[in-house]
Scaffold this active site. Structure first.
Site, PDB file in Angstrom:
ATOM      1  N   TYR A  33       0.824  -1.091   0.183  1.00  0.00           N
ATOM      2  CA  TYR A  33      -0.098  -0.006  -0.120  1.00  0.00           C
ATOM      3  C   TYR A  33       0.696   1.261  -0.026  1.00  0.00           C
ATOM      4  O   TYR A  33       1.950   1.157   0.381  1.00  0.00           O
ATOM      5  CB  TYR A  33      -0.954  -0.066   1.171  1.00  0.00           C
ATOM      6  CG  TYR A  33      -0.293   0.310   2.641  1.00  0.00           C
ATOM      7  CD1 TYR A  33       0.505  -0.767   3.367  1.00  0.00           C
ATOM      8  CD2 TYR A  33      -0.475   1.482   3.144  1.00  0.00           C
ATOM      9  CE1 TYR A  33       0.950  -0.480   4.350  1.00  0.00           C
ATOM     10  CE2 TYR A  33      -0.034   1.827   4.439  1.00  0.00           C
ATOM     11  CZ  TYR A  33       0.898   0.853   5.122  1.00  0.00           C
ATOM     12  OH  TYR A  33       1.434   1.215   6.283  1.00  0.00           O
ATOM     13  N   ARG A  52       8.063   4.428  -4.600  1.00  0.00           N
ATOM     14  CA  ARG A  52       8.158   3.487  -3.721  1.00  0.00           C
ATOM     15  C   ARG A  52       7.082   2.221  -3.846  1.00  0.00           C
ATOM     16  O   ARG A  52       7.398   1.121  -3.712  1.00  0.00           O
ATOM     17  CB  ARG A  52       8.067   3.985  -2.224  1.00  0.00           C
ATOM     18  CG  ARG A  52       8.159   3.048  -0.888  1.00  0.00           C
ATOM     19  CD  ARG A  52       8.225   3.874   0.384  1.00  0.00           C
ATOM     20  NE  ARG A  52       6.835   4.387   0.717  1.00  0.00           N
ATOM     21  CZ  ARG A  52       6.527   4.857   1.717  1.00  0.00           C
ATOM     22  NH1 ARG A  52       7.533   5.393   2.598  1.00  0.00           N
ATOM     23  NH2 ARG A  52       5.453   5.518   1.883  1.00  0.00           N
ATOM     24  N   ARG A 100      -7.536 -20.319  -2.488  1.00  0.00           N
ATOM     25  CA  ARG A 100      -6.140 -20.120  -1.482  1.00  0.00           C
ATOM     26  C   ARG A 100      -5.169 -21.223  -1.375  1.00  0.00           C
ATOM     27  O   ARG A 100      -5.416 -22.363  -1.606  1.00  0.00           O
ATOM     28  CB  ARG A 100      -7.078 -20.179   0.011  1.00  0.00           C
ATOM     29  CG  ARG A 100      -5.880 -19.878   1.142  1.00  0.00           C
ATOM     30  CD  ARG A 100      -6.863 -19.463   2.532  1.00  0.00           C
ATOM     31  NE  ARG A 100      -5.901 -19.294   3.389  1.00  0.00           N
ATOM     32  CZ  ARG A 100      -4.775 -19.952   4.139  1.00  0.00           C
ATOM     33  NH1 ARG A 100      -4.825 -21.327   3.737  1.00  0.00           N
ATOM     34  NH2 ARG A 100      -4.019 -19.453   4.914  1.00  0.00           N
ATOM     35  N   HIS A 102      -0.506 -20.896  -0.111  1.00  0.00           N
ATOM     36  CA  HIS A 102       0.345 -19.928  -0.067  1.00  0.00           C
ATOM     37  C   HIS A 102       1.332 -19.414  -1.358  1.00  0.00           C
ATOM     38  O   HIS A 102       1.761 -18.304  -1.396  1.00  0.00           O
ATOM     39  CB  HIS A 102       1.178 -20.403   1.205  1.00  0.00           C
ATOM     40  CG  HIS A 102       0.597 -20.502   2.324  1.00  0.00           C
ATOM     41  ND1 HIS A 102      -0.554 -21.155   2.691  1.00  0.00           N
ATOM     42  CD2 HIS A 102       1.223 -19.947   3.726  1.00  0.00           C
ATOM     43  CE1 HIS A 102      -0.776 -20.876   4.044  1.00  0.00           C
ATOM     44  NE2 HIS A 102       0.124 -20.239   4.587  1.00  0.00           N
ATOM     45  N   LYS A 147       6.614  -1.776   1.711  1.00  0.00           N
ATOM     46  CA  LYS A 147       5.541  -1.329   2.590  1.00  0.00           C
ATOM     47  C   LYS A 147       4.208  -2.402   2.499  1.00  0.00           C
ATOM     48  O   LYS A 147       3.480  -2.011   1.550  1.00  0.00           O
ATOM     49  CB  LYS A 147       4.924   0.151   2.004  1.00  0.00           C
ATOM     50  CG  LYS A 147       4.136   0.815   2.944  1.00  0.00           C
ATOM     51  CD  LYS A 147       4.079   2.393   2.593  1.00  0.00           C
ATOM     52  CE  LYS A 147       3.190   3.093   3.306  1.00  0.00           C
ATOM     53  NZ  LYS A 147       3.028   3.238   4.695  1.00  0.00           N
ATOM     54  N   GLU A 180      12.060   2.326  14.422  1.00  0.00           N
ATOM     55  CA  GLU A 180      11.012   3.546  13.802  1.00  0.00           C
ATOM     56  C   GLU A 180       9.752   3.275  14.556  1.00  0.00           C
ATOM     57  O   GLU A 180       9.752   2.584  15.648  1.00  0.00           O
ATOM     58  CB  GLU A 180      11.100   3.169  12.249  1.00  0.00           C
ATOM     59  CG  GLU A 180      10.125   1.951  12.074  1.00  0.00           C
ATOM     60  CD  GLU A 180       9.971   1.777  10.592  1.00  0.00           C
ATOM     61  OE1 GLU A 180       9.711   2.677   9.753  1.00  0.00           O
ATOM     62  OE2 GLU A 180      10.170   0.712  10.168  1.00  0.00           O
ATOM     63  N   LEU A 205      10.926   1.204   7.171  1.00  0.00           N
ATOM     64  CA  LEU A 205      10.378   1.645   5.889  1.00  0.00           C
ATOM     65  C   LEU A 205      11.252   3.091   5.785  1.00  0.00           C
ATOM     66  O   LEU A 205      11.428   3.960   6.443  1.00  0.00           O
ATOM     67  CB  LEU A 205       8.989   1.984   5.988  1.00  0.00           C
ATOM     68  CG  LEU A 205       8.265   2.571   4.753  1.00  0.00           C
ATOM     69  CD1 LEU A 205       8.203   1.390   3.761  1.00  0.00           C
ATOM     70  CD2 LEU A 205       7.108   3.216   5.010  1.00  0.00           C
TER      71      LEU A 205
HETATM   72  N1  PLP Z   1       7.496   3.822   9.168  1.00  0.00           N
HETATM   73  C1  PLP Z   1       6.303   3.194   9.119  1.00  0.00           C
HETATM   74  C2  PLP Z   1       6.390   1.582   9.717  1.00  0.00           C
HETATM   75  C3  PLP Z   1       5.144   3.514   8.385  1.00  0.00           C
HETATM   76  O1  PLP Z   1       4.050   2.902   8.152  1.00  0.00           O
HETATM   77  C4  PLP Z   1       5.151   5.003   7.761  1.00  0.00           C
HETATM   78  C5  PLP Z   1       4.116   5.540   7.188  1.00  0.00           C
HETATM   79  O2  PLP Z   1       3.013   5.043   7.018  1.00  0.00           O
HETATM   80  C6  PLP Z   1       6.507   5.589   7.822  1.00  0.00           C
HETATM   81  C7  PLP Z   1       7.572   5.020   8.688  1.00  0.00           C
HETATM   82  C8  PLP Z   1       6.488   6.959   7.372  1.00  0.00           C
HETATM   83  O3  PLP Z   1       6.620   6.946   6.087  1.00  0.00           O
HETATM   84  P1  PLP Z   1       6.020   8.005   5.092  1.00  0.00           P
HETATM   85  O4  PLP Z   1       7.018   9.513   5.603  1.00  0.00           O
HETATM   86  O5  PLP Z   1       6.234   7.685   3.611  1.00  0.00           O
HETATM   87  O6  PLP Z   1       4.774   8.409   5.364  1.00  0.00           O
END
Ligand code: PLP
Length: 287
Positions: A33, A52, A100, A102, A147, A180, A205
């Site tokens: 997403y 991304r 379904r 995997h 993501k 993070e 991320l």
């Molecule tokens: N880290 C994680 C785990 C996230 O889910 C997000 C955003 O959803 C971010 C960092 C921040 O990313 P962005 O600045 O692209 O929104």
């Protein structure tokens, strides 16, 4: 006013929007997403978000459901239909609908595309009182650079934070280092005046807001360093803050009940928030 969602080629009433029960996103979290922020009807950093998305899709070997130019068109059309001024555009691509199993489907399956929008309060230049953080063990997998919609560890961490009265969780690895936030990137300003955020690798991320802020931080009299920092270091920091497409730059004033700095939003976070909001004003006007 009707609110629309986009589901596999159709704009539908949000309340009636449906996907099939054998969508692999629903059954296996086999999808990715993106979230693009919107301020005053302007899209913030659309191109890097779509870059991304492209990377996430490639890493999971999922094809684009539509051409990139078509997705850009759908984003704008949905914003117009929903008269989105401040908030976000959410887009999700899953591997599609299949019996379904995997392993990937062996017959050609079309990736599924869903978009929604969400109105949120327009963020002020003034960050207000700042937020509290709760630390939480980082129990995620080793590909946090993708993501994906598989967000259960993030969900549990965020819930633990909310139940303790904090707004965001900071995920901490086995060595005591903050990776993070549950849905944001984490930053500190050290007592020596260094601006620090963790290096990007498969452990976090690579936030688009983080990337943009890295450029904007050049305007400040701070030395920017990308490295891991511990929770203990964050608690001793002069300032701390989070970044994301929806929270922009939001100061952190407490971590696990301890005040950060003087317990108020600091000058670097305030300045970076202003710089980011100014940057957002240069985005493409859609609605
Ligand atoms: N880290 C994680 C785990 C996230 O889910 C997000 C955003 O959803 C971010 C960092 C921040 O990313 P962005 O600045 O692209 O929104």
């Amino acid at each position: 006013m009707a609110r629309y969602a986009y589901v596999n080629g159709r704009y539908v009433d949000h309340r009636e929007a449906r996907v099939h029960i054998e969508d692999r996103g629903y059954q296996l979290a086999d999808g990715v997403y993106e979230v693009v922020g919107v301020r005053d009807g302007r899209l913030i950093d659309e191109a890097p978000h779509l870059d991304r998305l492209d990377r996430s899709l490639k890493e999971l070997r999922i094809g684009w459901p539509v051409a990139r130019s078509t997705l850009s068109f759908v984003i704008r059309e949905l914003m117009r239909r929903n008269r989105l001024r401040d908030g976000l555009v959410y887009m999700q691509v899953t591997r599609g609908v299949a019996r379904r199993d995997h392993a990937f489907p062996t017959t050609a399956v079309k990736p599924a595309l869903v978009l929604t929008t969400k109105n949120t309060k327009r963020l002020d230049l003034d960050p207000g009182a700042g937020i509290a953080i709760k630390s939480h063990p980082d129990i995620r997998w080793e590909r946090c650079d993708i993501k994906t919609v598989a967000l259960l560890p993030n969900v549990l961490a965020k819930q633990a934070a909310r139940e303790s009265g904090a707004y965001e969780a900071w995920l901490v690895d086995g060595e005591g280092r903050v990776t993070e936030g549950a849905s944001t990137n984490a930053w500190i300003v050290t007592p020596e005046g260094e601006l620090i955020t963790r290096q990007t690798d498969s452990g976090i991320l690579a936030g688009i807001t983080r990337q943009t802020l890295k450029k904007l931080a050049g305007n400040l009299q701070l030395k920017f360093v990308e490295r891991a920092f511990t929770l203990a270091e964050a608690k001793r920091a002069r300032e701390a803050f989070i970044t994301s497409a929806t929270s922009f730059v939001t100061p952190v004033v407490r971590i696990d009940g301890d005040s950060v700095g003087d317990g108020k939003p600091g000058p670097a976070a305030r300045r970076l928030r202003e710089e980011y909001i100014r940057f957002a004003a240069a985005g493409e006007l859609v609605t």
